[in-house]
Design a protein around this motif. Structure first.
Motif, PDB file in Angstrom:
ATOM      1  N   VAL A 153       0.812  -1.224   0.000  1.00 15.47           N
ATOM      2  CA  VAL A 153       0.000   0.000   0.000  1.00 15.47           C
ATOM      3  C   VAL A 153       0.840   1.267   0.000  1.00 15.47           C
ATOM      4  O   VAL A 153       0.405   2.286  -0.528  1.00 15.47           O
ATOM      5  CB  VAL A 153      -1.018   0.031   1.162  1.00 15.47           C
ATOM      6  CG1 VAL A 153      -1.911  -1.191   1.106  1.00 15.47           C
ATOM      7  CG2 VAL A 153      -0.346   0.179   2.510  1.00 15.47           C
ATOM      8  N   THR A 154       2.039   1.230   0.586  1.00 11.68           N
ATOM      9  CA  THR A 154       2.867   2.435   0.529  1.00 11.68           C
ATOM     10  C   THR A 154       3.728   2.448  -0.732  1.00 11.68           C
ATOM     11  O   THR A 154       4.443   3.406  -0.977  1.00 11.68           O
ATOM     12  CB  THR A 154       3.817   2.552   1.740  1.00 11.68           C
ATOM     13  OG1 THR A 154       4.751   1.471   1.702  1.00 11.68           O
ATOM     14  CG2 THR A 154       3.057   2.505   3.053  1.00 11.68           C
ATOM     15  N   CYS A 155       3.651   1.375  -1.521  1.00 11.25           N
ATOM     16  CA  CYS A 155       4.496   1.263  -2.716  1.00 11.25           C
ATOM     17  C   CYS A 155       5.945   1.534  -2.326  1.00 11.25           C
ATOM     18  O   CYS A 155       6.647   2.352  -2.924  1.00 11.25           O
ATOM     19  CB  CYS A 155       4.017   2.232  -3.798  1.00 11.25           C
ATOM     20  SG  CYS A 155       2.344   1.885  -4.324  1.00 11.25           S
ATOM     21  N   TYR A 156       6.343   0.822  -1.289  1.00 13.55           N
ATOM     22  CA  TYR A 156       7.627   1.032  -0.622  1.00 13.55           C
ATOM     23  C   TYR A 156       8.812   1.087  -1.587  1.00 13.55           C
ATOM     24  O   TYR A 156       9.709   1.900  -1.412  1.00 13.55           O
ATOM     25  CB  TYR A 156       7.821  -0.120   0.357  1.00 13.55           C
ATOM     26  CG  TYR A 156       8.717   0.174   1.521  1.00 13.55           C
ATOM     27  CD1 TYR A 156       8.190   0.682   2.707  1.00 13.55           C
ATOM     28  CD2 TYR A 156      10.076  -0.076   1.463  1.00 13.55           C
ATOM     29  CE1 TYR A 156       9.005   0.928   3.808  1.00 13.55           C
ATOM     30  CE2 TYR A 156      10.894   0.171   2.558  1.00 13.55           C
ATOM     31  CZ  TYR A 156      10.357   0.670   3.725  1.00 13.55           C
ATOM     32  OH  TYR A 156      11.162   0.918   4.805  1.00 13.55           O
TER      33      TYR A 156
END
Lengths: 562, 562
Positions: free
Chosen positions: A399-402
């Motif tokens: 979800v944070t597109c780490y």
């Protein structure tokens, strides 16, 4: 709704807002833009230039995550944004307070401003898209369209990024696995989470743990209990009501806890398990038994609070076998730490052994869910090692597109009052492609898309079976003839403004998800693979190529070496 | 408000909601949690365990960005969340639809649920904080507090991460620079952006470009025009009204554009500039002149659309000098591409030369703003090279926390019904510190904080001037005696529940920002430096140390090597 009540917009705009609906996030209002967009609007207005007809392209320059494809998402929110675009009196008062140098008449202009004379052409949401090709073309009065720049880019950037990330996770996990989005707690704020749930579902996830996202978008909800649930129990005495009715309702087991204990003993003594299981943690056993009493039809246990193989697995099996005695079928386990490949394989062995030992059909097929900081790389590594995981719960990295936390969509002026404009840069990759354009995807014999082509609006469309020259937009020597088997026009009209063009209706989330799955399947596999994917070709027509380069030479200053 | 109208909560809860106010994001409602929190709530309820008094600690395990400090943020939003926590009838209907196996009486229980018997103790927002020390302690009925886990962690994680990121950018830029947050377009969704603006201001930024954030939080707004504004002009003929009144109102310049042209010629011919400036881009000159006519008191130009030194700078100076003739003072320029160190130095030289050549006081001090994918590293590199930038506009890397997109706050059960609980793990860093605790910061002679210490609630507080043993929570050999000069209790009561404890009022954003600045200043510089910072010490009392280890031995299974 207070925005409705205080609205200055026309009746037509209000009708459009009702038809399309409000943005998911109530904060997506006309003030959600950069201050300088208002400064520019004022400067345009002062120069009587605000109504000049401008055409802007929204596009990105590079695929994210080291890949060669992107999934386009966020269109529906953009259309909802413009359908509801207007300034309330409170908005106007605030703008006056921060722009005290602006004339009152400008604010009267803003009071009357809505998006009724804006046109939006867009690639359908959920499509696979590529760098440089406009995802959206927005036409309208330059001052208004500039006010849309920031919110549009905001609404598209993260949406497309996280949808692409989800699609990449689906690709590496394979079609047969269940993918659960567990990102709410680590997402960038409440709607970082809500958008993530929506767009991960769009990109191929099966369910989310986020209840509000389930409520807003109808996404299936999934999850299990946490470690705290397990540690909140001390002993089996804490379960006050130990009775459980059998699934068919025919009988009541008065002491389910004793039944669980009996099963635990049987497991400990089972010949086929060679006595590998000794004492287990009694808090955990109590937590599992209690959870099963609450959810006998849907028992899923987190088995790593104390020790997966020495405590979690035998405790789970004891409860699951007790449920089975009463006609229920346990759902499975979740592993949230340790060596997921090894533990899943060991757990599967136990389930299979017990299936045989106690003749419990399908007990070996118990669902094994894995979580704990999973991402593309760890799933790929699990696949290489071999594992028995059926379902992945993925949070933070998804979800944070780490691995790449932003997509760099831009919004560039390509034409004003029918005069094409180009944005130059010393970095060729940053030079914009001028002109109001039409864009097509050309498909080859095998059904795969071959190339996207951008053309000037006045040019005839490519036709199936007719040869067409596709040129690289900037490199003279790169060009190829293509005879498409099938031609698809990419930009469709989602907001016709005053143009009377037919409008494409916004599809449902399920339909968009379907399109995304289908488009990814249609793509040549080498574009989509994780390692060294092949870039998809993006081109311009011969005519547009010539035009770009004449405009470029015209605008660029001739350097002088000193 | 529809949530108010449909509310099931008590009058006291409604009064609290009115006093504290609503969460910034209207989506931060009681459904913003993980589905399994509801499953656990039901399981607790079924086992008549839902009202068991639980104590949870919210903390993180590792400072972000390779640093040794974190700024705590998000408290106000958590308090607003619980003040407004209740289920509407629509929420209940939705929950019933997704949890059809749950008894109706459970939903009646949810209907009556609010946070009136929850207590929240917290470190003040804007404080510098360290791993393992609870940022918040939340006490209350276990079922209710579990429902708060996910939203609290969501509201704290990103807030603390981005505030810390902003503080790090402030640290590397230095106190004298102006820092502008320009992240709206690249943030993770609308409130990714709005939260970023709020928390970057808290962490030490001076202003934002985000109009809605300015409106919601009173943050100063700043920004300039975009490249599109420049390319939207073709020639000076496009300016219909060329007149400009002088600043003092005493006279009107009828043709400001001609004045600009005269100044451009003077610059081109100026002896001190040795004829470095030739022809400039006329579209750009037109855009600048037009912008100056709209904003004569506040003229700030983006100078890199065509060529900074050959076109942007001379065009800007011509307009700025023309404004000066009429008593105005131009604000400055923005550089958005190229070698920012070199260009800022060259631009400064031109400004200084023109100040002398034309005797324009302070023209050399023109503000130079730099943007274009800036982050800690690029600012540090600019500092090392030398530059003349006064102000940095920072977007993508700041707001998405690109170098580390998530903080891993966790929410762990430490006590239930007055019985301490521990969460074990094979990874020692993941073992939780049990017991309801009090936490203190001990300060040394030089005024710096020396160490944080956690103690059991029943222990006497550390006192200034009295020696106390501080132990590493897990490593036996690491311990030190400390004689604090000053002792600060960290956890304060922000939500007293039914405890009648005095409540700390929520401070204003400006006050929180002030605390953050002050706390960072009080910290020993080696904790805060970018390269190899020294870890700050976090400890437990001797009594708590003994207790942790006895509980640990008691809970952990003795392994068996096979």
């Amino acid at each position: 709704d207070s925005r409705m009540a205080g609205a200055n917009g026309s009746a037509a705009a209000e009708a459009a807002a009702r038809r399309v609906g409000a943005p998911t996030n109530p904060m997506a209002t006309a003030l959600l833009t950069d201050q300088y967009q208002f400064s520019m609007a004022y400067a345009y207005w002062k120069a009587s230039k605000h109504a000049d007809r401008a055409v802007f392209d929204l596009y990105f320059r590079k695929n994210p995550f080291g890949g060669e494809f992107t999934v386009f998402a966020g269109l529906e929110e953009c259309i909802k944004f413009i359908a509801n675009f207007k300034f309330t009196e409170d908005d106007i008062l605030f703008l006056q307070s921060v722009m005290p140098m602006c004339e009152d008449a400008f604010f009267d202009y803003l009071r009357k401003t809505d998006c009724s004379d804006v046109e939006v052409y867009s690639i359908p949401e959920g499509s696979v898209v590529f760098p440089k090709v406009p995802l959206m073309r927005v036409e309208g009065p330059v001052a208004v369209v500039q006010l849309l720049e920031t919110p549009f880019v905001n609404l598209i950037n993260y949406a497309s990024l996280v949808t692409t990330n989800a699609a990449r996770h689906r690709h590496v996990a394979g079609k047969s696995k269940v993918l659960l989005e567990f990102g709410l707690r680590r997402a960038q704020g409440p709607d970082g989470a809500i958008s993530a749930s929506k767009y991960c579902f769009m990109g191929g996830f099966d369910a989310t743990s986020n209840v509000l996202a389930g409520n807003l978008f109808g996404i299936p909800l999934r999850g299990t209990h946490s470690h705290a649930y397990v540690s909140s129990y001390m002993s089996l005495d804490e379960i006050p009501d130990k009775s459980l009715k059998s699934k068919d309702g025919s009988r009541v087991c008065k002491d389910f806890v004793s039944l669980v204990k009996e099963w635990l003993q049987k497991i400990q003594l089972a010949d086929s398990l060679c006595g590998v299981f000794g004492e287990t943690n009694q808090s955990e056993l109590a937590a599992f038994a209690s959870y099963a009493l609450a959810f006998p039809t849907n028992f899923l246990a987190l088995v790593d609070t104390y020790d997966v193989m020495r405590s979690g697995i035998p405790n789970f099996c004891a409860v699951a076998l007790a449920l089975h005695d009463l006609g229920y079928k346990a759902s499975g386990i979740r592993l949230d730490s340790g060596d997921l490949a090894y533990l899943s394989i060991e757990a599967r062995k136990v389930f299979r052994t017990l299936e045989k030992e106690f003749n419990v059909p399908a007990f070996g097929k118990m669902i094994i869910t894995a979580s704990n900081d999973l991402n593309e790389e760890t799933i790929d590594a699990l696949n290489k090692q071999g594992h028995e995981v059926d379902s992945f719960g993925i949070g933070t990295y998804l979800v944070t597109c780490y691995s790449q936390a932003a997509l760099g969509c831009v919004f560039k002026l390509v034409e004003i009052n029918s005069r094409p404009r180009i944005k130059l840069s010393e970095d060729v990759a940053k030079v914009s492609i001028p002109c109001k354009k039409r864009c097509f995807r050309l498909y080859g014999k095998e059904g795969y898309p071959l190339v996207d082509i951008m053309m000037r609006e006045s040019e005839p469309s490519p036709k199936a079976g007719e040869r067409i020259l596709c040129r690289h937009p900037f490199l003279e020597s790169k060009r190829a003839y293509v005879v498409p088997q099938h031609v698809e026009e990419l930009l469709q009209c989602y907001w016709p403004g005053t143009s009377n063009k037919p409008r494409v209706e916004l599809p449902s989330l399920e339909e968009i998800r379907g399109r995304c799955m289908q488009q990814l399947e249609k793509l040549r596999p080498d574009h989509i693979r994780r390692l060294n994917p092949t870039p998809y070709k993006v081109s311009v027509s011969a005519k547009l190529y010539e035009f770009i380069h004449s405009l470029w030479l015209n605008e660029a200053p001739v350097g002088e070496l000193q």
